[in-house]
Design an enzyme around this catalytic site. Structure first.
Site, PDB file in Angstrom:
ATOM      1  CD  GLU A 153      83.172 -55.888  30.407  1.00  0.00           C
ATOM      2  OE1 GLU A 153      84.301 -56.142  29.964  1.00  0.00           O
ATOM      3  OE2 GLU A 153      82.728 -56.374  31.469  1.00  0.00           O
ATOM      4  CD  GLU A 247      87.734 -58.480  33.274  1.00  0.00           C
ATOM      5  OE1 GLU A 247      86.867 -58.366  34.152  1.00  0.00           O
ATOM      6  OE2 GLU A 247      87.479 -58.489  32.054  1.00  0.00           O
TER       7      GLU A 247
END
Length: 270
Positions: A153, A247
């Site tokens: 990420e 998220e």
């Protein structure tokens, strides 16, 4: 595209951007009740919860495991793959590999986010990139042995100075010939860093493997100023078939955040 919601059981991340912080039985029940396809798990470590217990909850509620986070390695144990200390780097890689094995037992990939660390005066940029590439190569091989990819990420500039843009991270993985590693496109980070989120997704399409569906303020999509329409159009255009996962902060409360997220996902993905 499949939908997922985050479930965090790391006390040090109690104020973090995760929708549900409930004990696992309650968290799974809430995720299923809202209609998500899967949960994305953030646990204290690979031994925090037996895989069999999670399997039982999956069967009970009909949920898949979208991914397992490794952020506890940083927030709980202070571990980073680019730490100046060789001993800490070794401990970080060991934690990461054990999380990959744990995720593999659930049929889920592990995510590398905060544990990537950053370059510094003690660890110059080129050395940090070499360390990152080496760790990602090992992680990709370990994940392949478990039959899953590994997820890397890119983060925003306030969290890392390694990679902040999808295209740069994809080019890095290709140039270093890192196999079985895909990218996580977190729309919150991208709202800070990318000139055009939809175009960034198109450019990184061959490496795209996971999406965090969040608005510009890290709340549920629709509670900030990100326009999700061109983003979802780009995901359809590149035939993205992975998870879009929430998220986000549980604001104004977890159930409202979950409902708003799922509504925005379903309204746009078809």
């Amino acid at each position: 595209m499949k939908t997922a919601v985050t479930l965090c059981r790391v006390p040090e991340s109690a104020a973090g951007p995760f929708v549900f912080h409930d004990p696992l039985p309650e968290g799974f029940a809430k995720a299923a009740g809202h209609g998500f396809d899967a949960v994305e798990l953030f646990l204290e470590g690979p031994d925090a919860v037996p895989a069999d217990e999670i399997h039982a909850l999956q069967q009970q509620h009909g949920l898949a495991i979208a991914a397992v986070g490794t952020g506890a390695g940083m927030v709980k144990h202070g571990l980073s793959l680019t730490d100046a200390s060789p001993e800490k780097r070794k401990a970080a890689l060991d934690f990461l590999l054990r999380m990959i094995g744990f995720g593999g037992r659930l049929g889920a990939p592990a995510i590398l986010g905060s544990m990537q660390g950053k370059w510094s005066a003690d660890v110059p940029r080129e050395k940090a990139l070499d360390l990152l590439a080496g760790s990602l190569r090992i992680a990709g091989e370990a994940a392949a042995a478990c039959g899953v990819p590994f997820i890397y990420e890119p983060l925003n500039r306030y969290e890392t100075n390694l990679f902040n843009h999808l295209a740069a991270a994809a080019e890095f993985l290709d140039r270093r010939e890192v196999a079985n590693v895909v990218l996580l496109a977190d729309l919150f980070h991208m709202s800070i860093e990318e000139r055009d989120i939809a175009e960034a997704l198109r450019e990184a399409a061959p490496r795209l493997g996971h999406v965090h569906w969040a608005d510009s303020n890290r709340q549920a999509m629709g509670f900030g100023h990100t326009d999700p329409v061109p983003i979802m159009a780009a995901l359809r255009e590149i035939s993205y078939s992975g998870y879009i996962s929430a998220e986000i902060f549980p604001l104004p409360d977890a159930d409202t955040a979950a409902s708003q997220t799922l509504e925005s996902m379903i309204a746009l993905r078809s």
